[in-house]
Write a protein that holds these residues in place. Structure first.
Motif, mmCIF file in Angstrom:
data_model
loop_
_atom_site.group_PDB
_atom_site.id
_atom_site.type_symbol
_atom_site.label_atom_id
_atom_site.label_comp_id
_atom_site.label_asym_id
_atom_site.label_seq_id
_atom_site.Cartn_x
_atom_site.Cartn_y
_atom_site.Cartn_z
ATOM 1 N N LYS A 70 5.181 8.124 -9.567
ATOM 2 C CA LYS A 70 3.992 8.911 -9.196
ATOM 3 C C LYS A 70 3.247 9.373 -10.438
ATOM 4 N N SER A 106 -0.285 3.490 -4.257
ATOM 5 C CA SER A 106 -1.515 4.075 -3.689
ATOM 6 C C SER A 106 -2.782 3.614 -4.412
ATOM 7 N N GLN A 125 1.216 6.573 -11.549
ATOM 8 C CA GLN A 125 0.069 6.366 -10.647
ATOM 9 C C GLN A 125 -0.990 7.443 -10.837
ATOM 10 N N HIS A 140 0.827 -1.207 0.000
ATOM 11 C CA HIS A 140 0.000 0.000 0.000
ATOM 12 C C HIS A 140 0.859 1.254 0.000
ATOM 13 N N GLN A 141 1.978 1.157 0.737
ATOM 14 C CA GLN A 141 2.857 2.336 0.789
ATOM 15 C C GLN A 141 3.487 2.586 -0.586
ATOM 16 N N PHE A 194 -5.296 1.721 -2.449
ATOM 17 C CA PHE A 194 -6.317 2.395 -1.638
ATOM 18 C C PHE A 194 -7.622 2.539 -2.420
#
Lengths: 125, 539
Positions: free
Chosen positions: B224, B51, B227, B47-48, B54
């Motif tokens: 990122k 993301s 993501q 999860h870290q 989530f």
């Protein structure tokens, strides 16, 4: 085409007339205190039909039960038919065990001088 | 918990369970791909690092909510279906078309539900595919390997270079380093460094850490960005689904609800109309009850007036001895009547009449006939002459009226001479029955008083009597009684009852006969007035 003169009820007979077959049928019960209201149109119809067509008529009376006033009306109808010329026949249907109805037919036949064809449920004579 | 909330909770639970499959499957696939073990720490680590998990984790909540909404819709549909079924029963003809349309809409709803279930599965699958496409786990793992290599660089032991070489070879065999040139460069640098050194003592570890940190920043920047793309894509997909939901509701469900609401409104209107008509019927019934009450009052008054008009006579038993008289009018007042007189000590007259009509009309006519009978009786005529005279007088009296046949009357006239033990009888459609061991019938003629057509002339019988014989006359209401099984009494049964109930006592004869008649009728109503009169011939 068959015409229904009276639909019939608990106290009134069912009356139908078939001009094609020259056949009038009176069936059921007749307990009205004023049976003229229902039988007078029948008288008129028969009178007009015979005088206009010169055809004979067959009347079938198949009443299981009727009062004296209705018996008188039947007598009047029989009289009208009997007075007309042509091959007119009255069939008087009765239950073989119902002597009273048969006697009524005999009385009307005798009073009007018209021979009836008596038809019992079990046999014909 | 009401049935309503139960239903919604069931749907929500189903949706949540279904949604839970997504994070479970996502975790399962990722852990399997990365050769990780199932532990809370690893799940936390995943999860870290990603993301997107989530978002996937929110699937149970989102699908639970969506299914709860579907549950509410379905519950409403079921309720409306029940309402419509009721409407269909009550207003089948009026709502036939509505029912037909509703069936079509039910089909549409089924298809739409199916579409959402399949659509949700496809979207969930897309999430996973996109996650795998844009989230390069090899690269992430390589990054972790580089981190661990930098960690060895901080080890000052003599085994550290050899350990780093060993790690380099292991990593080279596991991963295709050519696909990640920036990482390969880092690893090659570290590897070269390990080949040159016997130990990493004196290596500028801080510079290495700074280098690693720069690599770390660069790597996460790219990660990122990937993501972000996935998140935006998912957001767009969610928006598309919500739009579809809203569109479907307004396009398919809303018209259906409107149709149902219209049906309910019309049903309510129909109920109001029925209620209004019921109120009107009640008012009409109240009015009829009032009219009936007035009619009964008038009948009672007419009955009283008829009694006043009648000439006073001694009671029957005082004149005839043992006698019975059954009088059952169809409507309080009767067109039937009996009239009797004592011509002398031994000679008596008994007349039974049955006038056309019932109630007030019948009793008025019978009163007229009785008046003429009162006038004729003093003439002392024989029964047949009596009937002819009565017929003449009635015809004369009513000659100004059309349709004279409407005021006819049947009568039976008996003149009884006790001393001579003889009776003379004549009847117009009314027979005389002599009940001894059998029923001897003295047949009347086909003659109606007041009628012109097909009349037989009345005939007079002279009858020899014996003590204990009963002379009985009855109106045709007796033989024409009809019970609830549509069976007619008939002459045979009527005479059998006269024989069966015969008694020396007039009172007893009457009670037994009435009981038998009531037993035959079984509560059936009469179609005619009924009168029976019986006279016993004394010793």
């Amino acid at each position: 085409m068959k015409t229904t003169i009276s639909q019939g009820s608990k106290t009134l007979p069912k009356i139908t007339f078939d001009p094609d077959q020259c056949e009038l049928r009176i069936e059921g019960w007749s307990f009205s205190e004023k049976p003229q209201t229902i039988f007078d149109p029948v008288l008129k119809l028969i009178d007009e039909f015979i005088s206009e067509t010169n055809k004979g008529i067959s009347m079938h009376v198949s009443l299981q039960c009727f009062n004296t006033a209705s018996g008188k009306c039947l007598m009047n109808i029989a009289q009208v038919i009997g007075n007309q010329q042509g091959n007119n026949t009255i069939y008087w249907h009765f239950d073989a065990e119902d002597e009273e109805t048969r006697e009524w037919g005999e009385d009307i036949s005798h009073a009007t001088g018209i021979p009836f064809q008596f038809v019992s449920l079990s046999s014909s004579n | 918990m009401t049935s309503f909330s139960k239903s919604v909770w069931f749907y929500a639970l189903f949706g949540a369970c279904f949604g839970a499959l997504f994070p479970i499957l996502a975790l399962f696939m990722t852990i399997r791909e990365q050769d990780m073990t199932w532990s809370l720490q690893n799940i936390k680590l995943l999860h870290q690092n990603n993301s997107l998990f989530f978002i996937i984790d929110s699937a149970p909540l989102v699908l639970g909510a969506v299914f709860a909404v579907i549950g509410v819709f379905t519950k409403n549909q079921i309720e409306y279906l029940a309402t419509l079924s009721e409407l269909e029963r009550n207003l089948r003809d009026n709502y036939y078309n509505a029912s037909h349309k509703f069936t079509l809409r039910k089909l549409r709803i089924t298809y739409v539900s199916l579409f959402f279930v399949v659509g949700t599965m496809i979207v969930g699958g897309l999430f996973l595919v996109m996650n795998n496409c844009y989230h390069d786990t090899n690269k992430l793992n390589l990054f972790r390997e580089v981190q661990s290599m930098y960690g060895i660089l901080g080890d000052s032991s003599v085994d550290a270079p050899e350990q780093m070489q060993h790690e380099y070879k292991r990593i080279s065999s596991l991963y295709n380093l050519n696909a990640y040139p920036e990482i390969k460069t880092e690893l090659d640098l570290l590897y070269a460094q390990s080949l040159e050194a016997t130990s990493f003592t004196g290596v500028d570890y801080n510079a290495a850490l700074a280098n690693m940190s720069a690599f770390h920043v660069d790597f996460y920047k790219q990660h990122k960005e990937n993501q972000m793309f996935v998140s935006v894509s998912c957001g767009v997909l969610v928006l598309v689904i919500i739009s579809l939901l809203v569109f479907t509701h307004f396009y398919f469900f809303a018209p259906n609800f409107l149709l149902l609401q219209k049906a309910i409104i019309e049903n309510t209107a129909a109920r109001h109309l029925i209620q209004k008509q019921a109120n009107e019927l009640q008012l009409a019934k109240d009015e009829n009850d009032e009219i009936l009450k007035q009619l009964r009052l008038n009948l009672s008054t007419a009955e009283h007036i008829r009694d006043v008009l009648k000439v006073y006579k001694k009671p029957l038993p005082e004149i005839f001895g043992e006698v019975f008289h059954i009088d059952k009018p169809m409507q309080t007042l009767s067109g039937d009547y009996i009239w009797y007189n004592e011509r002398s000590k031994d000679v008596k007259t008994m007349i039974l009449g049955d006038c056309v009509g019932h109630g007030v009309a019948g009793t008025l006519l019978s009163t007229l006939y009785e008046e003429f009978i009162e006038q004729i009786e003093p003439l002392g005529l024989s029964p047949d002459a009596f009937i002819v005279e009565l017929d003449d007088r009635i015809k004369s009296h009513l000659s100004h009226l059309d349709g004279l046949d409407q005021f006819t009357c049947e009568v039976g006239v008996v003149v009884l001479d006790k001393s001579k033990k003889k009776a003379w009888f004549s009847g117009s459609n009314t027979d005389l029955i002599v009940v001894n061991g059998k029923c001897e019938t003295y047949k009347s003629q086909r003659f109606s008083i007041g009628s012109y057509k097909n009349q037989e002339r009345p005939f007079c019988y002279e009858i020899d009597l014996h003590a204990g014989d009963w002379l009985v006359m009855y109106s045709d209401g007796y033989k024409n009684l009809i019970n609830n099984q549509h069976q007619r009494m008939g002459i045979t049964n009527a005479h059998n009852l006269l024989l069966q109930c015969k008694s020396d006592s007039g009172e007893q004869y009457q009670v037994q006969l009435e009981n038998e008649i009531n037993s035959f009728l079984s509560g059936a109503k009469s179609y005619d007035d009924m009168t029976i009169v019986g006279i016993k011939i004394p010793e």
